[in-house]
Write an enzyme that holds these catalytic residues in place. Sequence first.
Site, PDB file in Angstrom:
ATOM      1  N   GLY A 234      31.534  81.236  25.770  1.00 29.24           N
ATOM      2  CA  GLY A 234      30.157  81.691  25.799  1.00 29.24           C
ATOM      3  C   GLY A 234      29.166  80.864  26.619  1.00 29.24           C
ATOM      4  N   HIS A 235      27.790  80.972  26.228  1.00 23.65           N
ATOM      5  CA  HIS A 235      26.670  80.417  27.167  1.00 23.65           C
ATOM      6  C   HIS A 235      26.289  79.148  26.453  1.00 23.65           C
ATOM      7  CE1 HIS A 235      25.921  84.338  29.416  1.00 23.65           C
ATOM      8  NE2 HIS A 235      27.295  83.764  29.772  1.00 23.65           N
ATOM      9  N   GLY A 236      26.836  78.715  25.383  1.00 28.15           N
ATOM     10  CA  GLY A 236      26.316  77.613  24.726  1.00 28.15           C
ATOM     11  C   GLY A 236      25.271  78.123  23.361  1.00 28.15           C
TER      12      GLY A 236
END
Length: 389
Positions: A234-236
């Site tokens: 994911g992107h965090g």
Amino acid sequence: MSLLMLMVMSALAKNQAQARQVFNIDDFGAVGDGKTDISKVLYNAWNRACQSKGTSVILIPRRTYLLGPVRLVGPCSGAIELQIEGGLKAFHSPQLGTDHWITFRYIDRLTIAGGVLDGQGAAAWPYNDCSKNVGCKKLPVTMRFDFVTNAWIHDLTSLDSKNSHFNLFACREVTFERVTIGAPKDSPNTDGIHLATSSNIFIRDSRIATGDDCISIGTGSTNINMTGIACGPGHGISIGSLGGSRNEQPVTRVFLGSSNFTGTQNALRIKTRAPSYQGVVSDITFQDIIVQNAGNPIIIDQQYCPYKTCSSESSQVKISDVRFRNIRGTSSSLVAVAINCSPAVPCTGIELRDINLEYDGRGGKASSACANANGAAYGTQNPPSCLKK
């Protein structure tokens, strides 16, 4: 047995029956074959439950049910529990122009427990082109909560959403607990949990693997508490992007603790647009975080630009009192700490305490880069701090 005792027992039995009524969707004509749309059935069960006093349980038995878009609206006469023992499956089609699959609106005292939500998102992902198509059509969020208060969502699994998995707007006192979210790392805009204009939101002990932000926190969010989050891919976890609209409400009192990030594009991120309208981000704490092969473990980006044509103008969103404490692990980027603040409204009160991040690659050591950032560093600083006092 005396007449009085019989009357008391009868009253107790009546109260108990009234206190918790079960509405099994099969009793309303649902067919759990994964092919028959149960939308009308669920509406009928919801209406009955919503009109009942006490606690009403809508039961989804241990089968897979096909469900079209539904909007379940209150206010209701009592508490509502959606108990999913089996699974709900969305339509396979992209459902272009539809912004929801399941929406809950104007409800107080809502519980959603167990089960699997299958968004069948692969059919929709090729149409998620809003970054390059201004005329793009909406895609459905798996589960929306609008104006919902005192809710508990627990032990629920959401898979392959067409858009975001969960979206909260104007909600208060909502807890997510032991929630599992899954979508491929290349699935576009499949944020795990997105929230805005909401307060007193708690997200605990949950595992999120998706193609966008594991959790994204938008404008007007206050008192957001997240602990025990496993994010990756994911992107965090992101605050923002902010500053894109007029009169955005502040984002304040956000806490993330005891969490880990594995193979994520970012880890701890605050992002604001440039140019932007005025805004405020303050009182943010990231604490006791482990990152493994994460790009941009610590990043404040006040030049965030999601489109190809970007401006060199400055952000007007003021960021202050942001604490990064006990952040350790490995970074897949050489710049493990990147704090790029706005020259128009520099960041103030940034705290780096006990930072230990190694570069997880060949050649070079992890470094930090700061611009227009004021604050202080304490304890271990690997890489060395770049903050201005």
